[in-house]
Design a protein around this motif. Structure first.
Motif, short mmCIF file in Angstrom:
data_model
loop_
_atom_site.label_atom_id
_atom_site.label_comp_id
_atom_site.label_asym_id
_atom_site.label_seq_id
_atom_site.Cartn_x
_atom_site.Cartn_y
_atom_site.Cartn_z
N CYS A 8 44.10 39.45 25.97
CA CYS A 8 43.68 39.54 27.37
C CYS A 8 43.97 38.23 28.10
CB CYS A 8 42.19 39.87 27.47
SG CYS A 8 41.62 40.08 29.16
N ARG A 9 44.55 38.35 29.27
CA ARG A 9 44.88 37.17 30.09
C ARG A 9 43.89 37.00 31.25
NH1 ARG A 9 50.53 36.73 28.97
NH2 ARG A 9 50.60 37.04 26.73
N MET A 10 42.89 37.87 31.31
CA MET A 10 41.86 37.80 32.36
C MET A 10 42.48 37.88 33.76
SD MET A 10 39.06 37.58 30.55
CE MET A 10 37.75 36.93 31.54
N CYS A 11 43.56 38.64 33.90
CA CYS A 11 44.27 38.72 35.18
C CYS A 11 43.59 39.66 36.17
CB CYS A 11 45.72 39.17 34.95
SG CYS A 11 45.88 40.87 34.38
N GLY A 12 42.78 40.59 35.68
CA GLY A 12 42.08 41.52 36.55
C GLY A 12 42.86 42.76 36.94
N HIS A 13 44.10 42.91 36.47
CA HIS A 13 44.87 44.11 36.82
C HIS A 13 44.14 45.38 36.41
CE1 HIS A 13 48.91 41.76 36.91
NE2 HIS A 13 48.19 41.56 38.00
N CYS A 14 43.47 45.36 35.27
CA CYS A 14 42.76 46.55 34.80
C CYS A 14 41.48 46.81 35.58
CB CYS A 14 42.48 46.45 33.30
SG CYS A 14 41.51 45.01 32.83
N VAL A 65 33.71 46.71 41.93
CA VAL A 65 32.69 45.98 42.68
C VAL A 65 32.18 44.76 41.91
CG1 VAL A 65 30.73 47.38 41.90
CG2 VAL A 65 30.68 46.32 44.15
N PHE A 66 32.34 44.76 40.59
CA PHE A 66 31.87 43.64 39.79
C PHE A 66 32.96 42.61 39.47
CE2 PHE A 66 28.85 47.07 38.59
CZ PHE A 66 27.72 46.49 39.15
N PHE A 67 34.13 42.78 40.05
CA PHE A 67 35.22 41.83 39.81
C PHE A 67 35.18 40.73 40.85
CE2 PHE A 67 39.57 40.28 40.48
CZ PHE A 67 39.85 39.83 39.20
N ASP A 68 35.25 39.50 40.37
CA ASP A 68 35.34 38.33 41.24
C ASP A 68 36.63 37.61 40.88
OD1 ASP A 68 35.25 35.68 42.21
OD2 ASP A 68 33.07 35.65 42.15
N PRO A 69 37.55 37.44 41.83
CA PRO A 69 38.84 36.81 41.52
C PRO A 69 38.72 35.41 40.90
CG PRO A 69 38.82 37.65 43.77
CD PRO A 69 37.44 37.83 43.23
N LYS A 70 37.62 34.72 41.17
CA LYS A 70 37.45 33.37 40.64
C LYS A 70 36.88 33.36 39.23
CE LYS A 70 36.76 31.42 45.19
NZ LYS A 70 35.79 31.24 46.21
N THR A 71 36.04 34.33 38.92
CA THR A 71 35.35 34.31 37.62
C THR A 71 35.60 35.55 36.78
OG1 THR A 71 33.36 35.28 38.57
CG2 THR A 71 33.49 32.87 38.51
#
Length: 152
Positions: A8-14, A65-71
């Protein structure tokens, strides 16, 4: 030691896309407890119906709704099983074309490991982590893999 097929790269695409994050009854309870609120309040505030399932809402940016681009994930310790399972969804496990498409979307999937190894490790991961689903109406269909477990 076998090389991991996913890092996982923690990119948030998923975390992006409307209606994809199913939250079953036990998952809603876990999330509500983590957020220190009643399940009914959690559902009213953070979920919407999609057929017989409840899914997490998306924000105006198209992310969970629980995704934060910074964290990244703000409910990571309590996140739904479908999030814990990514990218080991049934479609990616049984269909090499779906697996190839997922690689274009997710930089953490390691294509050099091959689809057969991806499927083997993915099924083992789901089973070992208790992420397989039984087919209840409120569960994520992507995690119904009972007929695949003989492949590990």
């Amino acid at each position: 030691m076998t090389e991991s097929v996913f890092d996982c790269r923690m990119c948030g695409h998923c975390c992006q896309g409307q209606g994809g994050i199913v939250a079953s009854a036990p998952e809603r309870e876990r999330l509500a407890a983590y957020l220190n609120m009643a399940v009914d309040e959690f559902c009213a505030r953070y979920t919407e119906a999609q057929g017989k399932k409840l899914v997490l809402r998306c924000g105006e940016n198209g992310y969970c709704v629980f995704f934060d681009p910074k964290t990244a994930c703000t409910v990571h310790p309590a996140k739904p099983d479908v999030c814990r399972a990514w990218p080991f969804f049934r479609g990616n496990l049984v269909d090499p074309v779906s697996w190839e498409l997922a690689q274009e979307y997710c930089p953490g999937i390691r294509p050099e490991c091959g689809h057969a190894e991806f499927a083997r490790q993915g099924i083992s991961y789901l089973v070992d982590n208790g992420l397989t689903k039984t087919g209840r109406e409120d569960e994520a269909n992507a995690l119904r893999i009972a007929d695949l477990t003989e492949k590990i």
